[in-house]
Design a protein around this motif. Structure first.
Motif: not given
Lengths: 144, 396
Positions: B91-95, B192-200, B209-211, B215-219
């Protein structure tokens, strides 16, 4: 529809008593037909039409079946002149459909899953205190 | 590109037909009874612009009706849900998933290139087992525990809520109670979460969202290895009370050969020393903040530098080593006058033929167990397993 006498025969006896009310309802219908659509949804502009149609038929139905104030001949005359909707009145004679709003709401061919409209669900079965306005005629619940 | 249903079917990919959608549990909703409509060629896939079978259903009371947004081919290529484009397993983003599993999936984005690539893969995919992810890049990856930790534990149904009523935002909503859209403040456009693009989101590029998740994973807390490369000892704290050395050994032996494991029950801690530094690092990585014994999560830290294994350890003096029998003793110094043949030979060893310890004084009791082998070298000590060199030079 009405206003044009298709039958060529003069209306039966009690006609003069009911004519003013019918004339008023006619007038309302014409106004509803010519209203501008601004500020309303696409379906919402049609709701007054269905409402007035229901009201007209209801008036005739009440006079004949409930109050018995007109003769069968006059009632039949109104049905023939299409002042009232005979099909809708036929449904009102069945149990459970006494307050049916319009014929579109029981047409299962119009829905995705072959069901009736949401307005046909009794309020007791519809939880959550939910307000529904059905999309066809704006009805808020015609059986519960 | 396919213009109509029967255009140019030779060596081109046709419009897609499907029987059942590929969806995640969250998109399906909480109600186990779902009615779903199926519309052949209802919409274009958002990624490959091909008409495909659209499935539409209601994911629960007061939820908006959801429908499949991308075609099955595109969703199988990335192993994602057809509606929300999140991974089917985590259930995580592809990136995020690609970064954690180090999957390099180069899907061309240009129209004709993309069609060609997808067309080739499509023909291969139809031959494979539909229960496995058909993308070969994903098939070989095992379970990643970083992804397991990042994944949600409960379904997130806020995703299925209706959109915000734009009339209400302007103050013009005339539907009031009956309005199926949300009467809430819309999200901040500066977020920044407001502009999401389905192709991206699909190609795993520039997904906010992935970024944020990465960042949370690194922390997340991590245990850095100490600079002193000779340290191969781990301190283990917060042990349960009745822990036995065998049990600890059972948890830690899988990371490498344990040189020694010392339990200090009164401090509820233990020290495990590995023979190689890489084994110790591996163990630290796998158990830090993760190993739970009898309901208690163990604190893992690095031990101090070699030889000093904490103040509480019971330190044994190195066992005294017997001299190896059968070797000649040290030669006496040559006599002062350098005679070619010194008149005296050095004395012979005490028991000249006792190479196999046969004249052992104690004797054996009726063929009982042989005596323990005498320790002549430190590597013969059974407590020091492993044929590695002396501790001061641990191999890496």
């Amino acid at each position: 529809m009405p206003k044009v006498r298709r039958s060529r025969k003069p209306p039966p006896d009690g006609w003069e008593l009911i004519e003013p009310t019918l004339e008023e309802l006619e007038q309302k219908m014409r106004e509803a037909e010519t209203e501008p659509h601004e500020g309303k949804r696409k379906q919402e502009s049609l709701w007054p039409i269905f409402k007035i149609h229901h009201q007209k038929s209801r008036y005739i139905y009440d006079l004949f079946y409930r109050r018995k104030a007109i003769s069968r001949e006059l009632y039949q005359f109104c049905l023939d002149e299409k002042i009232a909707d005979a099909n809708l009145i036929a449904k009102w004679k069945k149990t459970g459909y006494e307050n049916l709003c319009c014929l579109r709401c029981i047409q299962t061919r119009d829905t995705n899953f072959a069901t009736n409209c949401i307005c046909r669900v009794p309020k007791s079965k519809l939880e959550e205190g939910r307000i529904v306005e059905c999309v066809h005629c704006g009805c808020r619940g015609c059986s519960g | 590109m396919a213009m109509s249903k029967s255009t140019n079917t030779y060596n081109r990919q046709n419009w897609e037909d499907a029987d059942f959608p590929i969806l995640c549990q969250t998109c399906l909703g909480d109600n186990p009874y779902i009615r779903m409509t199926k519309e052949k060629y209802g919409k274009e896939c958002k990624i490959c612009i091909r008409p495909f079978t659209v499935f539409r259903w209601c994911p629960g009371a007061r939820m908006r009706f959801k429908k499949t947004e991308i075609c099955q081919t595109c969703s199988k290529l990335k192993n994602v849900c057809q509606t929300c484009l999140l991974d089917l397993e985590y259930g995580l983003p592809i990136q995020v998933r690609d970064a954690a599993l180090k999957v390099q999936d180069d899907l061309p984005r240009n129209e004709v290139n993309k069609e060609y690539y997808i067309q080739n893969l499509d023909s291969q995919m139809s031959k494979f087992d539909p229960t496995q992810p058909s993308n070969s890049a994903l098939k070989s990856k095992g379970a990643s525990d970083l992804l397991l930790r990042l994944a949600r534990t409960a379904p997130y149904y806020k995703r299925n809520r209706p959109h915000v009523c734009s009339f209400w935002v302007k103050g013009e909503c005339r539907r009031g109670e009956e309005c199926p859209y949300r009467h809430e403040k819309p999200t901040d456009p500066d977020d920044p979460l407001a502009d999401q693009n389905i192709k991206d989101r699909y190609y795993g590029v520039n997904d906010p969202v992935a970024e944020k998740l990465m960042r949370r994973a690194a922390a997340m807390p991590a245990l850095p290895p100490p600079e002193d490369r000779t340290v191969t000892t781990l301190y283990i704290g917060n042990l349960p009370e009745n822990i036995v050395e065998e049990e600890l050994r059972g948890h830690f032996y899988q990371y490498g050969e344990i040189r020694s494991l010392t339990l200090v029950p009164r401090a509820q801690c233990a020290f495990v020393q590995y023979t190689t530094r890489s084994a110790a690092e591996h163990a630290a990585e796998k158990t830090f903040n993760r190993l739970v014994i009898a309901g208690k999560r163990l604190t893992i830290k690095w031990g101090k530098s070699q030889g000093r294994q904490g103040t509480n350890e019971k330190s044994e003096p190195p066992p005294p080593l017997e001299p190896v029998p059968g070797l000649p003793g040290t030669l006496p110094p040559p006599p002062a006058f350098l005679h070619p043949f010194p008149p005296q030979m050095p004395p012979p060893p005490s028991r000249p033929n006792d190479f196999f310890n046969l004249h052992y004084a104690g004797g054996w009791g009726a063929w009982g167990a042989p005596p323990p082998p005498a320790l002549h070298y430190p590597s013969q000590d059974p407590a020091r397993l492993g044929a590695h060199a002396h501790a001061s030079q641990p191999q890496t």
